[in-house]
Enzyme design. Sequence first.
Site, PDB file in Angstrom:
ATOM      1  N   HIS A 104      -3.622  12.451  14.844  1.00 48.76           N
ATOM      2  CA  HIS A 104      -4.413  12.704  13.637  1.00 48.76           C
ATOM      3  C   HIS A 104      -5.475  13.755  13.929  1.00 48.76           C
ATOM      4  O   HIS A 104      -6.095  13.749  14.994  1.00 48.76           O
ATOM      5  CB  HIS A 104      -5.077  11.416  13.157  1.00 48.76           C
ATOM      6  CG  HIS A 104      -5.804  11.569  11.858  1.00 48.76           C
ATOM      7  ND1 HIS A 104      -5.146  11.680  10.648  1.00 48.76           N
ATOM      8  CD2 HIS A 104      -7.138  11.642  11.577  1.00 48.76           C
ATOM      9  CE1 HIS A 104      -6.033  11.804   9.684  1.00 48.76           C
ATOM     10  NE2 HIS A 104      -7.250  11.794  10.212  1.00 48.76           N
ATOM     11  N   GLU A 434      -1.651 -11.498 -11.572  1.00 51.87           N
ATOM     12  CA  GLU A 434      -1.289 -12.866 -11.957  1.00 51.87           C
ATOM     13  C   GLU A 434       0.219 -13.048 -12.120  1.00 51.87           C
ATOM     14  O   GLU A 434       0.713 -14.171 -12.062  1.00 51.87           O
ATOM     15  CB  GLU A 434      -1.992 -13.244 -13.261  1.00 51.87           C
ATOM     16  CG  GLU A 434      -3.477 -13.490 -13.125  1.00 51.87           C
ATOM     17  CD  GLU A 434      -3.816 -14.972 -13.106  1.00 51.87           C
ATOM     18  OE1 GLU A 434      -2.899 -15.792 -13.250  1.00 51.87           O
ATOM     19  OE2 GLU A 434      -5.008 -15.287 -12.944  1.00 51.87           O
ATOM     20  N   ARG A 619      -3.615 -14.176  -2.874  1.00 51.91           N
ATOM     21  CA  ARG A 619      -3.070 -13.111  -3.724  1.00 51.91           C
ATOM     22  C   ARG A 619      -3.396 -11.788  -3.040  1.00 51.91           C
ATOM     23  O   ARG A 619      -4.463 -11.210  -3.227  1.00 51.91           O
ATOM     24  CB  ARG A 619      -3.684 -13.182  -5.121  1.00 51.91           C
ATOM     25  CG  ARG A 619      -2.978 -12.308  -6.149  1.00 51.91           C
ATOM     26  CD  ARG A 619      -3.635 -12.433  -7.497  1.00 51.91           C
ATOM     27  NE  ARG A 619      -3.441 -13.753  -8.074  1.00 51.91           N
ATOM     28  CZ  ARG A 619      -4.274 -14.319  -8.946  1.00 51.91           C
ATOM     29  NH1 ARG A 619      -5.368 -13.680  -9.305  1.00 51.91           N
ATOM     30  NH2 ARG A 619      -4.028 -15.511  -9.442  1.00 51.91           N
TER      31      ARG A 619
END
EC number: 2.1.2.13
Length: 660
Positions: A104, A434, A619
Amino acid sequence: MKAVIFAYHDMGCQGVQAVLDAGYEIAAIFTHADNPAENTFFGSVSRLAAGLGIPVYAPDNVNHPIWVDRIAELAPDIIFSFYYRNLLSEEILHLAPAGAFNLHGSLLPAYRGRAPLNWVLVNGESETGVTLHRMVKRADAGEIVASQRVAIAQDDVALTLHHKLCQAARQLLNSILPTMKCGNIPSVPQRESDATYYGRRRPEDGLIDWHKPVSTVHNLVRAVAAPWPGAFSYNGSQKFTIWSSRICPDAQGALPGSVISVSPLRVACADGALEIITGQAGDGITVQGSQLAQTLGLVAGACLNRPPATSGKRRIRVLILGVNGFIGNHLTERLLDEENYEVYGMDIGSNAISRFLLHPRFHFVEGDISIHSEWIEYHVKKCDVVLPLVAIATPIEYTRNPLRVFELDFEENLRIIRYCVKYRKRVVFPSTSEVYGMCTDASFDEDKSNLIVGPVNKPRWIYSVSKQLLDRVIWAYGEKEGLRFTLFRPFNWMGPRLDSLNAARIGSSRAITQLILNLVEGTPIKLIDGGQQKRCFTDIRDGIEALFRIIVNEGDRCDGKIINIGNPDNEASIQELATLLLDSFDKHPLRCHFPPFAGFQVVESRSYYGKGYQDVAHRKPSIDNARRCLDWEPSIAMRDTVEETLDFFLRSVDIAERAS
């Protein structure tokens, strides 16, 4: 040791040669086909590989299962990436027992992302470097194996710094590759708190703002000098490019953008003047500054950077339904920052967008999408991109008012989708995290993860299935009717203007707003089921930038795609969020105006939300699609987001009224 190399550009050539010189066997090289629209001033990896007799490939999608299988058949011991422009999938990264390593062009963890060479010059840095690091799923985030510093001289421009970095990279690789070949690969973790991330630069980013400090303008000239596209301005409708410049401290009191003299050619900035040494009018040849002034017809006192004359290209019209909401008002701000967007909006209120109401490119009507269908249909027909952002999206309402959730979130939005089909308009639709429901995957993948919801007698799922059904309808319209669409799935976006403390008072707000209300009013923070549920919290600025790039849709890469927008690194439980919020609250300068902390209180979800509620343990998004389609990476730490959100809400409280 057998290596597979992914490489492009001059750095790619340097990397390939260094690997060969270190005695590795190169089984294959993967590169890119040159883009005819790009100025390919750099060396060709494909020609180098062909001359060395090494198999070389340039697939459109190296992460396709076919190519993953072919790379697996090569049985590499180690993988190197030298300025390869695409992210490699985890499947590829795991093929090499010794690991995968990327070169990089910065001193990581600073300047992760794209174009670090140009960004360090834009920002006026005095030092950069090159870093070899282990490759992990997240771009430029793996452990550092070795790095080498490079000083940036005041007269360095992009090309001279590029040559310095290539030389430093070769020295670094010559030093470390033999050690790695022996199986000794030391590495140290990056310090995440020091990480900075920069995105891709576009040619239009070279537009000069003469109201900036002269050093800023000069650094921009250095950063994008030839063979990059250049820093540019306008004299009326005529574009000209500045290839080299110097700083003059005295602007002689002239207004920014005004010509001070034509020989030498000097232009006033905010705090000094820029002397234009060489430049180019339109597509002409490069000339010295005074000749450029003559070509452009400049005289002392002329004002540069006026808007180009009308080109016949009209602005892009964006229709936002729910424009006063959290996403809508922040997106409006981002769109109006760009000259080529015009925003049309509807909502039932205007408190969050009051700052835009007098803006000439913002057109607002107060109204209800379930009533003003004629206005909506007319504006769908009139606009280019449609964002139906209206929805009931707070968990307590799913159990309180499931039918209202269905009517608004599904039925009203379906009508808007059908208008988009009818008038062949592009729709950017807010799906939701959701929809994944109780998916058991470690991270939720838009294209692979199952969407799992609970039983019918749990109305909390009405929001999830309404959104999921619309996702499927939109997808079908795309397949059968040619609807242009992108579905985006926000993962717990937070920030100022999220909702209101009044909404929290009736239980109809997001989690963090409810927690802030508890702190403001001196009531216990309620942890539903102990607050062990984990979410990935995303700063609104990161989210809106991703959404903006979906609207831009460079190369139509977002068409027909589902894109998660979240920050996997900001995963925390609700309890951890509350603890972080409390810490920020105690340190806030307004803390003394509020009651003492009343403690935490564990509450059962059934007693808080009602019997129709079910929660989700975690989640977490996969953001590979966002990285690939948007060249996007979230960069804002959760603590920063929490502090800014808290500050917004605390300053919205009437302290004087509380004191009385």
